[in-house]
Scaffold this active site. Structure first.
Site, PDB file in Angstrom:
ATOM      1  CG  HIS A  18      -1.968  -1.021   1.280  1.00  0.00           C
ATOM      2  ND1 HIS A  18      -2.068  -1.921   2.312  1.00  0.00           N
ATOM      3  CD2 HIS A  18      -2.987  -1.313   0.434  1.00  0.00           C
ATOM      4  CE1 HIS A  18      -3.110  -2.723   2.103  1.00  0.00           C
ATOM      5  NE2 HIS A  18      -3.676  -2.380   0.961  1.00  0.00           N
ATOM      6  CE  LYS A  42     -14.243  -6.803   2.532  1.00  0.00           C
ATOM      7  NZ  LYS A  42     -13.036  -6.278   1.889  1.00  0.00           N
ATOM      8  NE  ARG A  94      -2.465  -7.631  -4.795  1.00  0.00           N
ATOM      9  CZ  ARG A  94      -3.224  -7.981  -3.783  1.00  0.00           C
ATOM     10  NH1 ARG A  94      -2.686  -8.150  -2.608  1.00  0.00           N
ATOM     11  NH2 ARG A  94      -4.509  -8.183  -3.919  1.00  0.00           N
ATOM     12  CB  SER A 132      -4.419  -6.978   4.250  1.00  0.00           C
ATOM     13  OG  SER A 132      -4.064  -5.691   3.816  1.00  0.00           O
TER      14      SER A 132
HETATM   15  O1  PNS Z   1      -9.164  -3.143   0.300  1.00  0.00           O
HETATM   16  P1  PNS Z   1     -10.433  -3.607  -0.330  1.00  0.00           P
HETATM   17  O2  PNS Z   1     -11.238  -4.429   0.654  1.00  0.00           O
HETATM   18  O3  PNS Z   1     -10.210  -4.332  -1.632  1.00  0.00           O
HETATM   19  O4  PNS Z   1     -11.295  -2.294  -0.671  1.00  0.00           O
HETATM   20  C1  PNS Z   1     -12.558  -2.398  -1.248  1.00  0.00           C
HETATM   21  C2  PNS Z   1     -13.314  -1.053  -1.179  1.00  0.00           C
HETATM   22  C3  PNS Z   1     -13.406  -0.589   0.242  1.00  0.00           C
HETATM   23  C4  PNS Z   1     -12.568  -0.020  -2.007  1.00  0.00           C
HETATM   24  C5  PNS Z   1     -14.734  -1.289  -1.770  1.00  0.00           C
HETATM   25  O5  PNS Z   1     -15.344  -2.372  -1.146  1.00  0.00           O
HETATM   26  C6  PNS Z   1     -15.637  -0.057  -1.644  1.00  0.00           C
HETATM   27  O6  PNS Z   1     -15.457   0.905  -2.345  1.00  0.00           O
HETATM   28  N1  PNS Z   1     -16.604  -0.106  -0.724  1.00  0.00           N
HETATM   29  C7  PNS Z   1     -17.535   0.973  -0.492  1.00  0.00           C
HETATM   30  C8  PNS Z   1     -18.926   0.613  -0.997  1.00  0.00           C
HETATM   31  C9  PNS Z   1     -19.080   0.948  -2.475  1.00  0.00           C
HETATM   32  O7  PNS Z   1     -18.952   2.065  -2.895  1.00  0.00           O
HETATM   33  N2  PNS Z   1     -19.393  -0.092  -3.287  1.00  0.00           N
HETATM   34  C10 PNS Z   1     -19.605   0.096  -4.719  1.00  0.00           C
HETATM   35  C11 PNS Z   1     -18.349  -0.083  -5.528  1.00  0.00           C
HETATM   36  S1  PNS Z   1     -17.989  -1.773  -5.734  1.00  0.00           S
END
Ligand code: PNS
Length: 166
Positions: A18, A42, A94, A132
């Site tokens: 990150h 989550k 990645r 992670s």
């Molecule tokens: O680190 P991650 O878990 O891959 O991050 C995922 C994240 C937090 C970026 C994604 O789940 C997110 O944007 N969540 C907020 C809800 C949202 O906007 N969902 C619609 C887009 S998929």
């Protein structure tokens, strides 16, 4: 006008991968907001407050610290991006395995807001295999993750997930 990007994620916990992406993003953007998602669906290992503290401590000595901000959001990412007057979402890629999920997310975010673009940067080769999830798995099994996560994170991981000596 400053070019601002939001770098969203669960950051459970933040890794050197990150941080590498942040360094790359800072070559393009004037300011990056690291936005921790508060996702009720989550079950993170670290609470939101702990993740916030770990990120702040990890960025404390960053030479471009004044261009970084740590924040949290709940609900739709695009709504948050709009609220902070940003136009870009920054994400890392990645390997090919990331692509499908990221592609789906980027297109959904575009459907939700046509004003916001998602920018993907390739993670540095040194960090291509870490996540992670795998970091937590290694620590839980007693393995060493030194050099893969910032020092404050390594310490908290050991305290929370390291095998107890009895
Ligand atoms: O680190 P991650 O878990 O891959 O991050 C995922 C994240 C937090 C970026 C994604 O789940 C997110 O944007 N969540 C907020 C809800 C949202 O906007 N969902 C619609 C887009 S998929």
């Amino acid at each position: 006008m400053d070019k601002v990007a939001v770098y969203p994620g669960s950051f459970d916990p933040i890794t050197n991968g990150h941080l590498d992406l942040l360094d790359r993003g800072l070559k393009i953007f004037d300011k990056i907001i690291v936005a921790i998602a508060k996702n009720p669906a989550k079950q993170p290992v670290f609470s939101f407050e702990e993740r916030l503290r770990m990120i702040e401590e990890s960025l404390r000595d960053h030479p471009l610290n004044d261009r970084l901000k740590v924040d949290a959001f709940q609900g739709l990412l695009v709504d948050y991006v709009g609220r902070v007057n940003a136009r870009a979402i920054l994400r890392g890629l990645r390997a090919i395995s990331d692509f499908e999920y990221e592609f789906q997310m980027a297109l959904m975010n575009r459907k939700l807001s046509n004003e916001i673009e998602t920018l993907y940067l390739m993670t540095g080769m040194r960090w291509i295999y870490i996540s992670s999830r795998i970091i937590k798995e290694v620590v839980m099994s007693g393995g060493c993750v030194s050099g893969l996560v910032p020092e404050p994170v390594e310490k908290m991981l050991a305290e929370r997930l390291g095998p107890s000596i009895s």
